[in-house]
Each structure stands twice: as C-alpha cells, then as structure tokens.
Enzyme design. Structure first.
Site, PDB file in Angstrom:
ATOM      1  N   GLU A 170     101.001 -24.497 -45.512  1.00 50.02           N
ATOM      2  CA  GLU A 170     100.072 -24.887 -46.264  1.00 50.02           C
ATOM      3  C   GLU A 170      98.617 -24.325 -45.939  1.00 50.02           C
ATOM      4  OE1 GLU A 170     100.089 -29.342 -46.411  1.00 50.02           O
ATOM      5  OE2 GLU A 170     101.859 -29.279 -47.491  1.00 50.02           O
ATOM      6  N   GLU A 359     109.145 -28.715 -48.592  1.00 50.34           N
ATOM      7  CA  GLU A 359     108.877 -29.784 -48.197  1.00 50.34           C
ATOM      8  C   GLU A 359     108.846 -30.897 -49.673  1.00 50.34           C
ATOM      9  OE1 GLU A 359     105.254 -31.162 -45.933  1.00 50.34           O
ATOM     10  OE2 GLU A 359     105.609 -29.666 -44.495  1.00 50.34           O
TER      11      GLU A 359
HETATM   12  C1  PNW Z   1     102.090 -32.162 -45.772  1.00 47.28           C
HETATM   13  N1  PNW Z   1      96.923 -33.901 -49.369  1.00 47.28           N
HETATM   14  O1  PNW Z   1     100.737 -32.487 -45.614  1.00 47.28           O
HETATM   15  C2  PNW Z   1     102.244 -31.343 -44.456  1.00 47.28           C
HETATM   16  O2  PNW Z   1     102.873 -30.228 -44.406  1.00 47.28           O
HETATM   17  C3  PNW Z   1     102.902 -32.427 -43.637  1.00 47.28           C
HETATM   18  O3  PNW Z   1     102.707 -31.982 -42.343  1.00 47.28           O
HETATM   19  C4  PNW Z   1     102.763 -33.882 -43.940  1.00 47.28           C
HETATM   20  O4  PNW Z   1     103.131 -34.684 -43.112  1.00 47.28           O
HETATM   21  C5  PNW Z   1     103.357 -33.874 -45.422  1.00 47.28           C
HETATM   22  O5  PNW Z   1     102.894 -32.903 -46.278  1.00 47.28           O
HETATM   23  C6  PNW Z   1     102.914 -35.306 -45.824  1.00 47.28           C
HETATM   24  O6  PNW Z   1     101.517 -35.776 -45.845  1.00 47.28           O
HETATM   25  C7  PNW Z   1      99.950 -33.059 -46.778  1.00 47.28           C
HETATM   26  O7  PNW Z   1      96.057 -34.672 -48.795  1.00 47.28           O
HETATM   27  C8  PNW Z   1      98.796 -33.600 -46.320  1.00 47.28           C
HETATM   28  O8  PNW Z   1      97.034 -33.671 -50.628  1.00 47.28           O
HETATM   29  C9  PNW Z   1      97.913 -33.917 -47.077  1.00 47.28           C
HETATM   30  C10 PNW Z   1      98.022 -33.553 -48.569  1.00 47.28           C
HETATM   31  C11 PNW Z   1      99.032 -32.835 -49.032  1.00 47.28           C
HETATM   32  C12 PNW Z   1     100.072 -32.429 -47.898  1.00 47.28           C
END
Ligand code: PNW
Length: 453
Positions: A170, A359
């Site tokens: 990401e 994911e």
């Molecule tokens: C992803 N947002 O994180 C990560 O790859 C994981 O580690 C995480 O636990 C999972 O998604 C769930 O959150 C994100 O704010 C964190 O848009 C925040 C965002 C998107 C993805």
C-alpha cells in the site's frame, strides 16, 4: 477439484488461489526479542495520543511464539496460501549492515511450518514497520536503496522455499497516512514537495526491490506489489462512465500504481504538482517500471465516478454520503463493485500477467455470544458481496488468480489499536485464545466448493 452440483454462475476458476493475509507488526509481538531492532511503529505506538487506547504491537497476537497455532488455523480453513510479511528490523535491526540470524531463523520456521501444512507462502517484504534506525526514514532516498538490499537478502534466504514475493504494501498508506495526514507512523505532515519526494522514494524502493529480488532469488521467484490503488466505480455502467472510471484510475493513482505500471509520471500529475514535483534521478523511472509477474490489489472502499466533460480528465468523483453504507471503520465504505472494477480497470489499463487480491475484508462490531462464539453475519454479507464481484471479473476472463482475506485473525489495527477487529478468527487478547467466527466456517465452505456460498 470442483464440488459437484455447483451452478456455473457461482464457480471460481479451477486452480484459484484461496488465502488469508496478515502483517508482521500487526500479529507478531515480541518486539524486543532475539535481536529485533525498533521500527517506526514501535516509536509511534509508544507516543501518547497516537494510537487509540494507547495500544501497541508489543504483544499483538503473539504470533512470534504462536505461529504453529496460526498455521493450524490456516489448515483448518483449507486455504492453499498465506500472505505474511517480514519485519525488516528483525533481519536488519539497524535497517542495513549486519543481518540478525535469529530474525532470519524465525521466518525460516514459519515458512517451513506452512510448507509442512501444504500452504504456499506469499511474502510481503515491507508492510510499514520501517526500521527506526534509518536516518530520515522515507524522506531519505537512501532508504529505498536499503530496502532493496534487505529485499535481495531475504530473497536469497527464502527463495529455495518461497516463490512469490511482494515488495511493499500500500504505497498510498505508508506514504500519505504517515507523512501527509500524520495519522500513521512516523506521524508527519509534510508540505507537497516533501510529500511527493516521500512518494517517489516509496515507488523507487519497490522498483529497486524488484530488481534485487530477481538478482538474488534462486530458482525463479515471481515478484509483484501489493497496492491499494484507489478504485473507481462507474456510477452507471455505460461506455462514457466506464471511460471516466478508467481515466480516474490512471490519474488519481499517478504517483503510485500508474508510475509502477508505466515507468513514468504522467503529464497530468507533473503539471498539477508543478514546482512540488519529485526530484527524479537518471534510471529511477526504469527501475520503478520494472516488469512484474503479477499485480496484487488490496480492495476495500470504492469511489464512484461519473463522466463530466467539463472537469479535468473528463470525470467527477462522487462524495460518499451520510447514508452510504460502511462497516466498523469510518473509512470502510461498502461497495462490492470495487472488486469487479478494480480488476477490470487495472487489466484494461495495464494488461498485467496476473492479478491477485492481496487484501479484502472488513471490521465489524463483533459480539461474543453466550457460547463464546462470534456470529458475524455482517462480515459474511460483506465478503459474499465482494467475492461475487471478484467472481464476475474472473468469469469474464480478467486474469484474477487468487484472493487473500484480510485477516486471518483480529490483530493490531494500526492507529485504531485492538478496537477494530478484521479477523475471521476472534482473538481474546488477554488469553491469546483464537476462536473461529461464523465467517471462518463460511470461508471454509466457499473454499471447499471453490464457489460462492
Ligand atoms: C490496510 N484507509 O490498511 C492494510 O494493508 C492492513 O494492514 C490493514 O490492517 C487493513 O487494510 C485494514 O485497515 C488500510 O484509511 C488502512 O483508507 C487504512 C486505510 C486503508 C487501508
């Protein structure tokens, strides 16, 4: 093998890869054990006010000690694959220099346990736990080079048993959430020029990492990226709105996936950035555009778009509304169509050899019932709807090869701490007891049938 009697319109392709995903800092704990160096997430989570409830990853799911139990959970689901990440600072406590054999030995144990259980490891080399010791972190160009050295080193260590590597997880999250919004480690709010430079170092790390993995892997590793490109869904499925969604996909991800897939920064990005455009050195863009064996997408929230001839790029992004459905995290809007359109637009724009969903999943307000179980019907609803859209993409011939559910178990959800649960196994963080939720039984049945349930 395909279970008998499953209607054609519910099936996934034969050989479709089913898996679960986790990440090192979110599950391992044992942050001071066996020579692990501190990461920026140790620093951040120990800074008062940064993480909800003052939670840290010090213990997390204690997977450093309980990995065998986690492998048993995977085996119970019947998954063929597991996406895990490596904590860079277990391998190089200072970020570079002398490797730590005890850190390497931990991942050797995990990989061997997975293989013994018949589960294929997909390894992400950077899932945000940057070694604290690297001066300037992602603001420093040298960090990209340090990442490549570490990635090449790990490929050399693991590629006799691991054949699928993802460089970074990401791009937008570890750059922007950490350096623009300041809500993730290292908690900075940089100006646009400095932010663009951090983003450039992020994609450069990926590109140099691809080259280093290929140079050091013995016996042909497949290399990709796990990115959370913003996904654009045409508000109406007609040619003009579909074209708008594709244009938005390419433009809005210009400094991330578009740069990786095209090996350049597109004009609209450079023009908009103006004097704040990143400083690029000779050879950078060729590295960033290194050919990949696959693209992996983390797909959660959709952005709906419509055609708008008067707007730059010919599209308008539609805001989420107060009534737009969400799961338990405020950012986690429900839009299963993101699954289909993410795969389709990436395929049509860049024609990758293969696509994985690295994911997809959701937080839910899980409740333990009197029997100590979690009947998470809302998570099942969420997964069923997204998987229906992924199935549609695969059935139309887009090269979707596999799916990793986030997450195997409840874990440290970054700035939300342990308050947001994404697992299909419940974790009691006081006792470390893992219990399958109803969604785990549902996912097991889906895998058994290789078809929607
Ligand atoms: C992803 N947002 O994180 C990560 O790859 C994981 O580690 C995480 O636990 C999972 O998604 C769930 O959150 C994100 O704010 C964190 O848009 C925040 C965002 C998107 C993805």
């Amino acid at each position: 093998a395909q279970a008998a009697g499953v209607p054609q319109d519910q099936r996934f392709p034969n050989g479709f890869v089913w898996g679960c995903a986790t990440a090192s800092y979110q599950i391992e704990g044992a942050v001071r054990e066996d020579g692990r160096g501190p990461s920026i997430w140790d620093t951040f989570s120990h800074t008062p006010g940064r993480v909800a409830n003052g939670d840290t990853g010090d213990v997390a799911c204690d997977s450093y000690h309980r990995y065998a139990e986690d492998v048993a959970l995977l085996k119970g689901l019947g998954v063929g694959a597991y996406r895990m990440s490596i904590a860079w600072s277990r391998i190089f406590p200072e970020g570079r220099g002398k490797p730590n054999p005890k850190g390497v030995a931990y991942y050797d144990r995990v990989v061997d346990a997975l293989l013994a259980a018949g589960i294929t490891p997909y390894v992400t080399l950077f899932h945000w736990d940057l070694p604290q010791a690297l001066p300037g972190g992602w603001q420093n160009r040298d960090t990209a080079k340090a990442f490549a050295d570490y990635a090449g080193f790990m490929a050399g260590k693991l590629s006799d048993r691991v054949h699928q590597f993802m460089t970074v997880n990401e791009l937008r999250c570890f750059t922007d959430l950490g350096h623009v919004q300041g809500i993730h480690a290292p908690g900075l709010k940089l100006d646009p020029a400095a932010a663009n430079q951090v983003r450039h170092h992020g994609v450069l790390a990926h590109g140099l990492g691809v080259q280093a993995i290929r140079a050091h892997a013995r016996g042909g590793a497949r290399v990709g990226i796990a990115d959370n490109a913003n996904i654009y869904v045409p508000a109406i499925e007609t040619p003009e709105h579909i074209a708008a969604a594709k244009a938005a996909m390419r433009n809005e991800n210009a400094m991330f996936l578009t740069a990786v897939m095209e090996g350049r920064y597109i004009d609209s990005y450079l023009e908009a950035a103006g004097a704040a455009a990143p400083k690029v050195q000779a050879g950078d863009m060729a590295a960033i555009g290194s050919p990949l064996d696959f693209v992996a997408l983390n797909i959660y929230t959709p952005t709906f778009v419509k055609a708008d001839a008067s707007a730059p790029g010919g599209y308008a992004q539609l805001p989420h509304l107060a009534s737009s459905p969400r799961m338990a995290s405020p950012w986690l809007y429900v839009g299963p169509e993101a699954g289909y359109w993410g795969v389709r637009t990436v395929s049509e724009l860049w024609n990758p050899k293969a696509i994985y969903i690295s994911e997809n999943g959701c937080s839910a307000d899980d409740v333990l019932n009197a029997a100590g179980r979690v009947d998470d019907s809302d998570r099942i609803m969420y997964l069923r709807n997204y998987l229906g859209q992924f199935r549609r993409a695969a059935s139309e011939g887009y090269p979707l090869n596999g799916y990793f559910l986030w997450s195997l178990m409840d874990n440290f959800e970054w700035a939300d701490g342990y308050g947001k649960r994404f697992g299909i196994h419940h974790v009691d963080f006081a006792t470390q007891k893992r219990t399958p939720k109803l969604s785990a039984l549902w996912y097991r049945e889906l895998i058994r049938r290789n078809a929607l349930v």
